[in-house]
Motif scaffolding. Structure first.
Motif, PDB file in Angstrom:
ATOM      1  N   THR A 108      22.492  54.742 -39.940  1.00 22.83           N
ATOM      2  CA  THR A 108      21.991  53.973 -40.888  1.00 22.83           C
ATOM      3  C   THR A 108      20.437  53.730 -40.493  1.00 22.83           C
ATOM      4  O   THR A 108      20.149  53.725 -39.545  1.00 22.83           O
ATOM      5  N   LEU A 109      19.582  54.223 -41.509  1.00 25.92           N
ATOM      6  CA  LEU A 109      18.130  54.069 -41.381  1.00 25.92           C
ATOM      7  C   LEU A 109      17.601  52.666 -41.752  1.00 25.92           C
ATOM      8  O   LEU A 109      17.850  52.206 -42.945  1.00 25.92           O
ATOM      9  N   ARG A 110      16.988  51.725 -40.975  1.00 28.92           N
ATOM     10  CA  ARG A 110      16.737  50.461 -41.155  1.00 28.92           C
ATOM     11  C   ARG A 110      15.180  50.529 -41.193  1.00 28.92           C
ATOM     12  O   ARG A 110      14.410  51.119 -40.454  1.00 28.92           O
ATOM     13  N   VAL A 111      14.368  49.508 -42.369  1.00 31.77           N
ATOM     14  CA  VAL A 111      12.969  49.623 -42.312  1.00 31.77           C
ATOM     15  C   VAL A 111      12.574  48.171 -42.372  1.00 31.77           C
ATOM     16  O   VAL A 111      13.179  47.173 -42.776  1.00 31.77           O
ATOM     17  N   TRP A 198      14.369  43.144 -41.048  1.00 31.01           N
ATOM     18  CA  TRP A 198      14.874  44.558 -41.238  1.00 31.01           C
ATOM     19  C   TRP A 198      15.831  44.442 -42.206  1.00 31.01           C
ATOM     20  O   TRP A 198      16.653  43.717 -42.330  1.00 31.01           O
ATOM     21  N   LEU A 199      15.710  45.821 -43.199  1.00 32.65           N
ATOM     22  CA  LEU A 199      16.575  45.908 -44.236  1.00 32.65           C
ATOM     23  C   LEU A 199      17.202  47.474 -43.900  1.00 32.65           C
ATOM     24  O   LEU A 199      16.282  48.157 -43.883  1.00 32.65           O
ATOM     25  N   SER A 200      18.508  47.660 -44.395  1.00 34.50           N
ATOM     26  CA  SER A 200      18.739  48.922 -44.573  1.00 34.50           C
ATOM     27  C   SER A 200      18.299  49.497 -45.846  1.00 34.50           C
ATOM     28  O   SER A 200      17.973  49.061 -46.807  1.00 34.50           O
ATOM     29  N   LEU A 201      18.146  50.923 -45.898  1.00 32.79           N
ATOM     30  CA  LEU A 201      17.687  51.734 -46.739  1.00 32.79           C
ATOM     31  C   LEU A 201      18.497  51.455 -47.981  1.00 32.79           C
ATOM     32  O   LEU A 201      17.918  51.211 -49.001  1.00 32.79           O
ATOM     33  N   ALA A 231      19.665  60.574 -49.957  1.00 35.56           N
ATOM     34  CA  ALA A 231      20.937  60.902 -50.572  1.00 35.56           C
ATOM     35  C   ALA A 231      22.358  60.747 -49.510  1.00 35.56           C
ATOM     36  O   ALA A 231      22.936  60.310 -49.801  1.00 35.56           O
ATOM     37  N   ARG A 232      21.751  61.018 -48.425  1.00 37.25           N
ATOM     38  CA  ARG A 232      22.701  60.983 -47.248  1.00 37.25           C
ATOM     39  C   ARG A 232      23.143  59.580 -47.054  1.00 37.25           C
ATOM     40  O   ARG A 232      24.356  59.235 -46.591  1.00 37.25           O
ATOM     41  N   ALA A 233      22.138  58.817 -47.217  1.00 41.38           N
ATOM     42  CA  ALA A 233      22.616  57.263 -46.874  1.00 41.38           C
ATOM     43  C   ALA A 233      23.139  56.527 -48.060  1.00 41.38           C
ATOM     44  O   ALA A 233      23.902  55.710 -47.756  1.00 41.38           O
TER      45      ALA A 233
END
Length: 467
Positions: A108-111, A198-201, A231-233
């Motif tokens: 998971t990518l988080r921003v 922090w939020l996930s994409l 797209a992968r996320a």
């Protein structure tokens, strides 16, 4: 006139909170709207604190010589439906930073985002990038507090940079304005300070479906992320449209035109289009009236320049004055989309805007303010506007009313739409079908895709994360 952007109440029952996986995010943002309000008073231009108006030209500038100026612009586009006009324009030569700090949490990518209020926002606080700042901000011209997390973007480790590209803003309102769009990875265990989260994409993508929630600066940075990463996320495709959208995001899938052909087309349109844009005085511009209160068009249409006094809690500066541009009417920003051999394509417009650095950028199929069209020649009406506005509900794949840049634009909002069509025979000298992975490839470079198209690209990718 006083406007308070933060509401003082919340309804007892929030329909978004019912079975909404992101209900806590809505409550977090609403809490900041309650606790850290922003009061905006519309005031005469002549009385703006810290700003001066040149007696001869009427040009508005800050006393420090920094931030931005309101100038006149004389435009000529030979052969266009409107070949010549004058207008005010916001001139801000500084390149700002729009930065998202990111971390990997397994797959998971988080921003890191912030709840940020801007004087022009429709609903006060909206979800903004980790850093949203001009050079005047971070060099302390305003005398305020330092910009949090700025050091992650000023001199990042190149190996940690996912996105770093300069992109334009609205070329009809700003003169050659660009911002550095950045996404930088960190391994630090950062506990978000008040106002940050922090939020996930996937979460951020889903929030794009809600009106006036994710600000324009966040949308443009999201659009610049590599399409294969977004797209992968995303979760599994739920229907044929979503499957076609997923294929469109995947590099190497089929497309109507090769990317090299699209680059040739853009270069050809740029080479054939003559645009003259000369900075001028504000006073004496045809059809524009500069008074002590505001600067407006004689028709009452297009936009006006107003002054505001701002009192804000939680900002680097607690109080300031500034001019702002207020559009006269809500915009329509729309892509027509179609499936070609099972791959979603959107119809991109090679659009001329006087403030662009390089004449033309790819824009949505339709980008206009319908309220102004009756004043303009019939030839200025966008070719596909009626098709967009008359689309049956089942053909509208995305719809939300989103705010534009709230630091310089006052209550600027547009209805963002993606409308599916079965008619693939719509191309002309000014329009081409493109896939999302082709747009993503162009977004690695500056001055190819305008800010309205970037917002819609972010929204389209967000459909892959629809609950």
């Amino acid at each position: 006139m006083t406007e308070t952007t933060a509401p003082t109440w919340l309804p007892q029952h929030d329909p978004l909170a019912t079975a909404d996986p992101d209900a806590d995010i809505h409550e977090w943002l609403a809490g900041w709207r309650r606790r850290a309000g922003m009061r905006v008073d519309v005031v005469p231009l002549a009385g703006l604190r810290g700003w001066r108006q040149d007696a001869d030209t009427g040009v508005l500038a800050h006393g420090s010589g920094r931030f931005f100026r309101v100038e006149g612009l004389s435009v000529e586009v030979p052969g266009a439906a409107v070949p010549r006009w004058d207008q005010p324009v916001l001139h801000q030569p500084e390149v700002g930073i729009l930065g998202l700090l990111a971390r990997r949490d397994g797959d998971t990518l988080r921003v890191l985002v912030q709840a940020k209020a801007e004087p022009g926002n429709q609903d006060g606080h909206q979800i903004a990038p980790t850093v949203q700042a001009t050079r005047s901000n971070w060099t302390g011209v305003h005398g305020g507090r330092p910009v949090p997390f700025l050091h992650h973007f000023r001199d990042p480790d190149p190996r940690r940079v996912l996105v770093d590209v300069r992109q334009s803003e609205h070329g009809s309102w700003f003169l050659r304005k660009r911002n550095r769009n950045m996404v930088v990875l960190t391994d630090e265990d950062i506990v978000p300070p008040p106002g940050f989260r922090w939020l996930s994409l996937a979460q951020l993508h889903r929030l794009l479906r809600h009106d006036d929630l994710v600000n324009m600066d966040t949308r443009t940075v999201l659009s610049c992320l590599p399409t294969e990463l977004t797209a992968r996320a995303a979760g599994p495709a739920q229907d044929a449209f979503t499957a076609a959208l997923r294929r469109s995001c995947r590099p190497g899938t089929g497309s109507r035109h090769r990317t090299g052909e699209l680059l040739h087309w853009i270069t050809d349109v740029r080479s054939r289009t003559e645009v003259g844009a000369d900075r001028t005085a504000l006073r004496g511009r045809a059809a524009w009236h500069l008074g002590e209160v505001s600067l407006r068009h004689d028709s009452g249409l297009f936009f006006e320049v107003i002054g505001v006094d701002v009192d804000a809690e939680g900002r680097e500066v607690a109080s300031w004055s500034q001019p702002m541009l207020r559009p006269c009417g809500q915009g329509v920003v729309a892509f027509l989309a179609t499936r070609l051999d099972g791959v979603l394509h959107v119809l991109a417009h090679a659009r001329v805007e006087a403030g662009f650095v390089d004449v033309v950028e790819l824009a949505p199929t339709v980008q206009c303010t319908p309220a102004t069209l009756d004043y303009l020649p019939a030839a200025a009406r966008p070719p596909f506007l009626d098709q967009v506005l008359g689309a049956p509900p089942e053909r509208v794949r995305f719809r939300a009313v989103l705010s534009e840049e709230g630091g310089r634009l006052y209550r600027a909002r547009s209805s963002y739409l993606v409308v599916e069509t079965d008619d693939a025979d719509l191309e002309s000298d000014q329009y081409r079908w493109v896939t999302l992975h082709q747009v993503s490839e162009l977004l690695r470079h500056s001055n190819y895709v305008n800010v309205s198209a970037r917002s819609l690209i972010a929204c389209l990718r967000g459909l892959l994360d629809a609950a």
